[in-house]
Design a protein around this motif. Structure first.
Motif, short mmCIF file in Angstrom:
data_model
loop_
_atom_site.label_atom_id
_atom_site.label_comp_id
_atom_site.label_asym_id
_atom_site.label_seq_id
_atom_site.Cartn_x
_atom_site.Cartn_y
_atom_site.Cartn_z
N GLY A 34 0.77 -1.14 -0.09
CA GLY A 34 0.13 -0.05 -0.03
C GLY A 34 0.92 1.37 0.02
O GLY A 34 0.30 2.25 0.60
N LEU A 35 1.91 1.28 -0.72
CA LEU A 35 2.75 2.53 -0.77
C LEU A 35 2.29 3.40 -1.78
O LEU A 35 1.19 3.31 -2.50
N LYS A 36 2.64 4.61 -2.12
CA LYS A 36 2.33 5.63 -3.03
C LYS A 36 3.51 6.12 -3.97
O LYS A 36 4.80 5.83 -3.39
N PRO A 37 3.11 6.72 -5.08
CA PRO A 37 4.19 6.54 -6.20
C PRO A 37 5.30 7.54 -5.51
O PRO A 37 6.49 7.30 -5.88
N TRP A 38 5.08 8.72 -4.71
CA TRP A 38 6.28 9.39 -4.16
C TRP A 38 7.04 8.66 -3.06
O TRP A 38 8.36 8.93 -2.88
N ASP A 39 6.73 7.65 -2.54
CA ASP A 39 7.33 6.64 -1.74
C ASP A 39 8.33 5.92 -2.53
O ASP A 39 9.53 5.60 -1.90
#
Length: 267
Positions: free
Chosen positions: A207-212
């Motif tokens: 469940g990470l985001k692209p900026w992560d």
């Protein structure tokens, strides 16, 4: 150094100065909640502003996607900067010295340049498409592990997606039983940088985001590694479910987590 990587480095260092100044006075940090277990501080916002201003001085027409500022659409959308000004905010707020600035540049949809900067340790991880990855100017490589035995894996708990707790714990239990040890340090960007530099053998998270992940993904690839979603595909940018390691070890990790995915995590 590629001129756009140079600007990314300058931006990351500018943000790092903001973060370090604030870290010396943790009692003055202003913390707000963006959502369940999702914090933002005045320092995240100030650091992101330093990055945006530095990029826009050199490339005013480029698009910027930031964790805090959202989408700043430029006239030239072929160039997209993806930034996380402070990856590891929870560590930062608690005074734990493990967090980083993460900046990636996509050119026509492909990752092209990336920087992950740890201001506490003064460690600057960089990567350019087709040119390899470096730590403070020295070439880094993914550890070419072939099996889980003896490996150390990094991970992150699904603290924003607790509906996946049981599935995650089953994955963890299976992998932990076969590896030497596991690490959960609190910064996805640094986890990926550590895979790229061979400090850990692999990494997985839900469940990470692209900026992560954008900067770290290019870094791992340029250091000779593989980045996939949980079924071995390339949907991690959308699903946020990521595995990163050497190609051989990735096969072993994917094989062991596959039985625990269920429908929701198989995308």
């Amino acid at each position: 150094m590629h001129p756009m990587l140079n600007i990314a480095v300058r931006s990351a260092r500018a943000a790092g100065k903001v973060i370090l100044r604030a870290f010396e006075q943790v009692d003055k940090i202003e913390v707000e909640s963006k959502g369940t277990n999702d914090l933002v501080t005045n320092v995240d916002i100030s650091a992101e502003l330093a990055i945006v201003e530095t990029i826009q001085k050199s490339y005013p027409n480029h698009t910027i996607i930031g964790e805090e500022c959202g989408l700043i659409e430029g006239k030239d959308n072929d160039y997209q900067w993806i930034i996380d000004p402070l990856d590891g905010t929870s560590n930062f707020v608690k005074g734990i010295p493990h967090f980083a600035v993460s900046i990636a540049l996509k050119v026509k949809g492909k990752l092209d340049q990336s920087v992950i900067y740890d201001p506490i340790r003064g460690e600057l991880f960089t990567a350019s498409r087709g040119k390899g990855a470096q730590l403070n100017g020295f070439r880094i490589r993914v550890k070419q592990s072939k099996e889980l035995k003896g490996a150390i894996l990094a991970t992150g708990f699904p603290f924003k997606h607790k509906q996946h707790t049981n599935a995650y714990l089953e994955m963890f239990k299976t992998l932990f039983g076969k590896t030497s040890d596991m690490r959960r340090a609190g910064s996805a960007a640094l986890d990926l940088a550590y895979v790229a530099s061979g400090r850990v053998d692999g990494y997985f998270e839900i469940g990470l985001k692209p900026w992560d992940t954008a900067a770290g993904e290019l870094m791992v690839i340029e250091a000779g590694g593989l980045v996939t979603d949980f079924v071995g595909g390339h949907n991690h940018g959308n699903s946020g479910n990521i595995v990163a390691s050497s190609p051989r070890l990735a096969k072993e990790i994917l094989k062991d987590i596959r039985p625990h995915l269920g429908e929701a995590l198989s995308k």
